[in-house]
Design a protein around this motif. Structure first.
Motif, PDB file in Angstrom:
ATOM      1  N   TYR A 294       0.826  -1.206   0.000  1.00 23.11           N
ATOM      2  CA  TYR A 294       0.000   0.000   0.000  1.00 23.11           C
ATOM      3  C   TYR A 294       0.866   1.264   0.000  1.00 23.11           C
ATOM      4  O   TYR A 294       0.472   2.289  -0.577  1.00 23.11           O
ATOM      5  CB  TYR A 294      -0.926  -0.013   1.220  1.00 23.11           C
ATOM      6  CG  TYR A 294      -1.924  -1.155   1.204  1.00 23.11           C
ATOM      7  CD1 TYR A 294      -2.450  -1.635   0.004  1.00 23.11           C
ATOM      8  CD2 TYR A 294      -2.345  -1.769   2.390  1.00 23.11           C
ATOM      9  CE1 TYR A 294      -3.349  -2.685  -0.017  1.00 23.11           C
ATOM     10  CE2 TYR A 294      -3.249  -2.814   2.378  1.00 23.11           C
ATOM     11  CZ  TYR A 294      -3.744  -3.267   1.173  1.00 23.11           C
ATOM     12  OH  TYR A 294      -4.639  -4.311   1.149  1.00 23.11           O
ATOM     13  N   SER A 405      -6.328   0.535  -3.791  1.00 25.02           N
ATOM     14  CA  SER A 405      -4.989   0.113  -4.181  1.00 25.02           C
ATOM     15  C   SER A 405      -4.910   0.156  -5.707  1.00 25.02           C
ATOM     16  O   SER A 405      -5.937   0.253  -6.389  1.00 25.02           O
ATOM     17  CB  SER A 405      -4.718  -1.307  -3.672  1.00 25.02           C
ATOM     18  OG  SER A 405      -3.501  -1.808  -4.175  1.00 25.02           O
ATOM     19  N   LYS A 434      -7.625  -4.005   0.102  1.00 24.33           N
ATOM     20  CA  LYS A 434      -8.190  -2.822  -0.534  1.00 24.33           C
ATOM     21  C   LYS A 434      -8.610  -3.141  -1.964  1.00 24.33           C
ATOM     22  O   LYS A 434      -7.993  -3.960  -2.637  1.00 24.33           O
ATOM     23  CB  LYS A 434      -7.175  -1.681  -0.537  1.00 24.33           C
ATOM     24  CG  LYS A 434      -6.839  -1.118   0.837  1.00 24.33           C
ATOM     25  CD  LYS A 434      -5.844   0.027   0.724  1.00 24.33           C
ATOM     26  CE  LYS A 434      -5.480   0.564   2.096  1.00 24.33           C
ATOM     27  NZ  LYS A 434      -4.506   1.689   2.007  1.00 24.33           N
TER      28      LYS A 434
END
Length: 490
Positions: A294, A405, A434
């Motif tokens: 991330y 993401s 995500k």
């Protein structure tokens, strides 16, 4: 399926195996020989090209004996990495990765050996040229072979007739998957099952060709080269005898393991006597690996957002002229751990009144809703932005904010999530990470109104097998998908 008495005794099978002529050589040998011969030919061509290139540049050519050693090392490393073995599925990117690794290791070995023995003045340059030419030529050969094989499979040439043992839920899924992907080169001919599991409303896409005692007849009649064993009611001893018989007939055998949902590409096999213990090591969505992912996502998103400004600014001005304000289309989506956020897109359609209630959409069973419909409401600018997927660029802002993401399962609207969590197997597992702008499912054609269960399966595979290399593969495949046939990635 079969009972114990239905299968001939091992002694009978051995005598029968001696009397039956093998139907053909073990499958995969022809392609393995073709790959080896092609790699060897391309290495020789690369060596000649390196020599001519060095002569044209006015620099000393690499030593011929050391070039031969380099080529032999490359072939040996490729062989040790299983690049000439029989495989069910060949991935071009994995092949290219293997080529780069093999030529790099061979180059480092030659460089080290020559440095110790008798290093010439331009040793590094010689090895670098040899490595560069070999990598380019062998990779090009692999690309050509992959294209040739894929085209042959799609036209029904050189395919391997495949028999599926077990006509239950997993067996039918296996048959459907092979029918949907002819590029695998596995042509399913039918099932072998004494007691196929078929419900009142179910139908089999492939015929049931018999039971376990019909194996010899079915293999001979359909010239079967691959057997896939799925779940069935057959006793353990019956399945073992079928495997041994397939080996005697020269037929490849593959298995769908129990708890296959938890089997990842990272496996550890240990033995206690003759009992194997398989431990799967799935990626941890809460671990440091995903924290690093991330962080890299935000860094890359910021750079790409800056680089895309020359595209986004003209697109925003065009939207302002054709549609007015606002420039962004905002829609609530469900992301990691079920949290909602507003996903951004460039506006591509004129507003409609009253708004359509998305919950009232009549979707066929096991079908994803796809993006918002409204082709008649799109402007010319909007049509271009949708086809080129440029309307997705504002989602880089979602990535910078930590809501999304770059790569992950595509987020869905809340009104659909509640329904899908109740009706689609493992749907909620997608929310462990995500959501992404693009994903493993999307680059494999599962976009728009496609099979929802297939999309969930691919998404969960991505989560449990995540690696930086897998992310790189998704980015490369996304680029190829957009440039080949631009379409929306929803």
């Amino acid at each position: 399926m079969a009972d114990r008495a239905a299968v001939p005794a091992p002694g009978v099978l051995r005598r029968r195996a001696q009397s039956v002529t093998r139907f053909r050589a073990r499958p995969g040998k022809a392609w393995a020989l073709a790959r080896f011969a092609l790699d060897g030919t391309m290495l020789v061509t690369a060596g000649v090209a390196t020599a001519f290139g060095s002569s044209a540049a006015g620099v000393p050519a690499p030593s011929v004996p050391w070039t031969i050693v380099f080529g032999a090392l490359v072939l040996g490393i490729l062989s040790m990495r299983g690049m000439y073995g029989s495989r069910i599925h060949y991935e071009l990117l994995e092949d290219l990765r293997g080529v780069v690794i093999a030529t790099s290791l061979a180059g480092m070995a030659v460089l080290s050996a020559r440095a110790v023995i008798a290093p010439p003045t331009d040793l590094s340059a010689q090895v670098l040229r040899t490595w560069a030419f070999a990598t380019a030529y062998v990779a090009a050969g692999r690309v050509a072979l992959h294209w040739s094989r894929t085209q042959a499979y799609k036209h029904g040439e050189s395919v391997r007739p495949t028999l599926i043992i077990g006509a239950g839920k997993v067996g039918r899924l296996t048959g459907d998957r092979l029918l949907q992907h002819p590029e695998l080169g596995l042509k399913p001919v039918g099932f072998l099952d004494k007691d196929p599991l078929v419900g009142e409303d179910d139908s089999l896409a492939l015929p049931v060709l018999g039971a376990s005692w019909d194996l010899d007849r079915v293999v001979s009649q359909h010239r079967v080269e691959q057997v896939i064993i799925t779940f069935s009611r057959a006793p353990h001893e019956v399945l073992l005898r079928l495997v041994r018989r397939c080996e005697e007939l020269g037929v490849n055998v593959a298995f769908v393991p129990r708890l296959f949902e938890k089997v990842t590409s990272k496996l550890t096999v240990e033995h206690i006597g003759g009992l194997p213990l398989i431990s799967a090591r799935p990626s941890n969505p809460k671990g440091i690996q995903f924290l690093a992912k991330y962080a890299v996502d935000r860094l890359v998103a910021g750079v790409v957002l800056l680089l895309s400004l020359p595209i986004m600014v003209p697109a925003a001005l065009a939207i302002l002229v054709t549609l007015g304000r606002p420039l962004f289309f905002r829609q609530v989506r469900v992301g990691r751990d079920g949290r909602t956020f507003e996903m951004l897109k460039l506006r591509t359609m004129r507003p409609v009144e009253p708004e359509v209630d998305e919950r009232e959409l009549d979707l066929p069973p096991d079908t994803a809703p796809g993006g918002v419909e409204g082709g008649d409401r799109r402007t010319r600018v909007g049509t271009f932005l949708r086809r080129s997927s440029l309307d997705e660029l504002p989602q880089l802002i979602n990535v910078l904010k930590g809501e999304m993401s770059l790569i992950g399962p595509r987020p869905e609207r809340p009104e659909f999530v509640g329904l899908f969590e109740q009706s689609v197997y493992r749907y909620s597992d997608r929310h462990r990470v995500k959501s992404g702008i693009t994903g493993w499912a999307q680059v494999h054609g599962l976009r728009g109104k496609t099979s929802l269960s297939d999309r969930v399966e691919w998404d969960n595979y991505y989560i449990e097998n995540w690696s930086l290399w897998l992310d790189l593969k998704v980015l490369l495949l996304t680029f190829l998908a957009v440039t080949r046939s631009p379409q929306h990635v929803e």
